[in-house]
Design an enzyme around this catalytic site. Structure first.
Site, PDB file in Angstrom:
ATOM      1  N   PHE A  46      23.741 106.731  59.889  1.00  0.00           N
ATOM      2  CA  PHE A  46      24.303 106.052  61.057  1.00  0.00           C
ATOM      3  C   PHE A  46      25.687 105.529  60.694  1.00  0.00           C
ATOM      4  CE2 PHE A  46      25.231 102.648  64.034  1.00  0.00           C
ATOM      5  CZ  PHE A  46      24.956 103.289  65.235  1.00  0.00           C
ATOM      6  N   LYS A  57      29.501  94.218  59.391  1.00  0.00           N
ATOM      7  CA  LYS A  57      28.292  93.389  59.513  1.00  0.00           C
ATOM      8  C   LYS A  57      28.350  92.062  58.748  1.00  0.00           C
ATOM      9  CE  LYS A  57      24.851  96.743  60.955  1.00  0.00           C
ATOM     10  NZ  LYS A  57      24.510  96.247  62.278  1.00  0.00           N
ATOM     11  N   ASP A  82      29.755 104.392  53.128  1.00  0.00           N
ATOM     12  CA  ASP A  82      29.619 103.497  54.270  1.00  0.00           C
ATOM     13  C   ASP A  82      28.699 102.359  53.823  1.00  0.00           C
ATOM     14  OD1 ASP A  82      28.818 102.142  56.513  1.00  0.00           O
ATOM     15  OD2 ASP A  82      28.613 103.908  57.783  1.00  0.00           O
TER      16      ASP A  82
HETATM   17  N1  PLP Z   1      27.635 102.062  59.544  1.00  0.00           N
HETATM   18  C1  PLP Z   1      26.421 101.598  59.253  1.00  0.00           C
HETATM   19  C2  PLP Z   1      25.795 101.978  57.958  1.00  0.00           C
HETATM   20  C3  PLP Z   1      25.744 100.758  60.144  1.00  0.00           C
HETATM   21  O1  PLP Z   1      24.520 100.306  59.843  1.00  0.00           O
HETATM   22  C4  PLP Z   1      26.376 100.421  61.363  1.00  0.00           C
HETATM   23  C5  PLP Z   1      25.688  99.571  62.354  1.00  0.00           C
HETATM   24  O2  PLP Z   1      24.507  99.394  62.347  1.00  0.00           O
HETATM   25  C6  PLP Z   1      27.655 100.934  61.623  1.00  0.00           C
HETATM   26  C7  PLP Z   1      28.264 101.744  60.698  1.00  0.00           C
HETATM   27  C8  PLP Z   1      28.369 100.596  62.915  1.00  0.00           C
HETATM   28  O3  PLP Z   1      28.790  99.274  62.878  1.00  0.00           O
HETATM   29  P1  PLP Z   1      29.270  98.533  64.225  1.00  0.00           P
HETATM   30  O4  PLP Z   1      28.081  98.365  65.096  1.00  0.00           O
HETATM   31  O5  PLP Z   1      29.827  97.219  63.717  1.00  0.00           O
HETATM   32  O6  PLP Z   1      30.322  99.388  64.834  1.00  0.00           O
END
Ligand code: PLP
Length: 390
Positions: A132, A246, A217
């Protein structure tokens, strides 16, 4: 306003992208939350955001002090908290340079753009199934989950998905057009799937061999959650690019992309920007969060309390045959069930415990870094009571 009125007005005035739980929260302190009716909850979810708990007095003070000085100004000028925070992030990670945005998706977008610029025409990025990376068009295209793509096709070109924790599949997927591999050290939304040591080490070696970038990520694994400041530290490797969001601001919207210095300089003036990214208020708040994490050894606490939580969940696994697996690191923990977990989440909520369920069968626990063993005991007591009725 009463709860019913809020629920009705939300329906009337808001775009219905969220499947909301019918609870309206009005106050938070530490690991606790209170709803509009005064009911108290233990927050073992926080959507992975409230790293130092709710409304920590040092965070509130930092926000208040900065708000009295300067809340926002254009990135065409220098502001102090932004540069201080970039220096701090560089020093506590791998000495890279920082770009600030406001969310995980935005910093992943920045990472994708940087990888394409680095690739000079090579544009393919390999990502993993069940990953994700966000909800913007490029980051949802990077996400290896069909349900996230559905309805938004055609996707942004250039993403190839391979199974997680399978180095051979990555080797096979690399072509002359590949510029990067993007991976989460622990897949969060995908069900708390932990990368193996061999996998991330192998991935680093493979990227070096093919001169392609390794993008981690760490939006969900970042700053302290896994019992190390960053997830990559568990693996003895360093990424070329890391993205954070986050937990970074413990509730203040902020995202950061950190890239190795020479690579970072490829994003020259005019190639990328964010109006709000790195504004003084968000940066002053985030500095206070990081300082607190360092001063109070909260990463160590995540490791210890996380191990305690994992052991307690193993005890539940021994007791209930429908618990398939417990996995995670630090305070990023999943418990996979044989059946759907939604009703367990609802029943825990009734009993005052907030948890979450991802990929239908994985109960996810993301309590804040300040969590104590007593908090864990209370959460386990509620969960045990709920599981008895399953
Ligand atoms: N990357 C990862 C691993 C995530 O868990 C998330 C959100 O859950 C995101 C990116 C996207 O983050 P945002 O909701 O702040 O755009």
């Amino acid at each position: 306003m009463y709860e019913r009125q809020i629920i009705e007005e939300e329906k009337e005035f808001m775009i219905p992208v969220y499947k909301r739980i019918p609870v309206c929260l009005v106050k938070g302190a530490g690991i606790k939350l209170w709803d509009i009716n005064g009911k108290e909850y233990l927050d073992f979810f926080g959507q992975g955001v409230n790293s130092i708990g709710h409304c920590h007095h040092k965070l509130v003070k930092a926000i208040h002090e900065q708000a009295n000085k300067l809340i926002h100004f254009s990135n065409l000028y220098y502001t102090m908290p932004q540069v201080e925070l970039a220096k701090k992030l560089s020093q506590i990670s791998f000495g890279g340079k920082v770009f600030f945005a406001n969310s995980g998706a935005e910093v992943n977008e920045a990472a994708i753009k940087l990888a394409r610029i680095y690739g000079k025409g090579k544009y393919e990025i390999i990502t993993m199934t069940n990953s994700f990376h966000g909800r913007t068009l490029a980051t949802l295209s990077a996400t290896g989950q069909e349900k996230i793509h559905k309805g938004f096709e055609p996707l942004v070109d250039g993403f190839k998905y391979v199974p997680f924790n399978d180095i051979e599949q990555i080797e096979k997927a690399i072509t002359k057009s590949t510029c990067a591999v993007m991976v989460e050290p622990i897949q969060g939304e995908g069900g708390i799937n932990v990368a193996s040591l061999e996998y991330l080490k192998g991935l680093r070696a493979l990227c070096d061999e093919h001169k392609i970038l390794l993008i981690l990520d760490e939006v969900q694994t970042g700053i302290g959650r896994t019992g190390k400041m960053f997830g990559y530290e568990h693996y003895g490797i360093i990424p070329d690019i890391m993205t954070l969001a986050k937990w970074l601001g413990s509730g203040m919207p902020i995202g950061a992309m950190i890239a190795k210095p020479l690579l970072a300089d490829l994003l020259a003036p005019g190639t990328h920007a964010s109006t709000f990214g790195g504004n003084p208020l968000a940066c002053a708040a985030t500095l206070a969060v990081i300082n607190l994490i360092l001063e109070e050894n909260l990463v160590e606490n995540a490791r210890e309390t996380g191990n305690y939580l994992i052991n307690k969940l193993y005890e539940l696994k021994d007791k209930y045959s429908f618990i398939k697996e417990v996995r995670g690191k630090g305070l990023m923990v999943g418990m996979e069930l044989e059946t759907a977990g939604g009703s367990i989440v609802d029943a825990c909520l009734q009993q005052g415990l907030i948890i979450n369920c991802t990929v239908e069968k994985v109960l996810r626990f993301l309590p804040p870094l300040i969590t104590t063993k007593q908090n864990v005991d209370k959460a386990i007591e509620i969960l045990d009571k709920v599981l008895q009725k399953e």
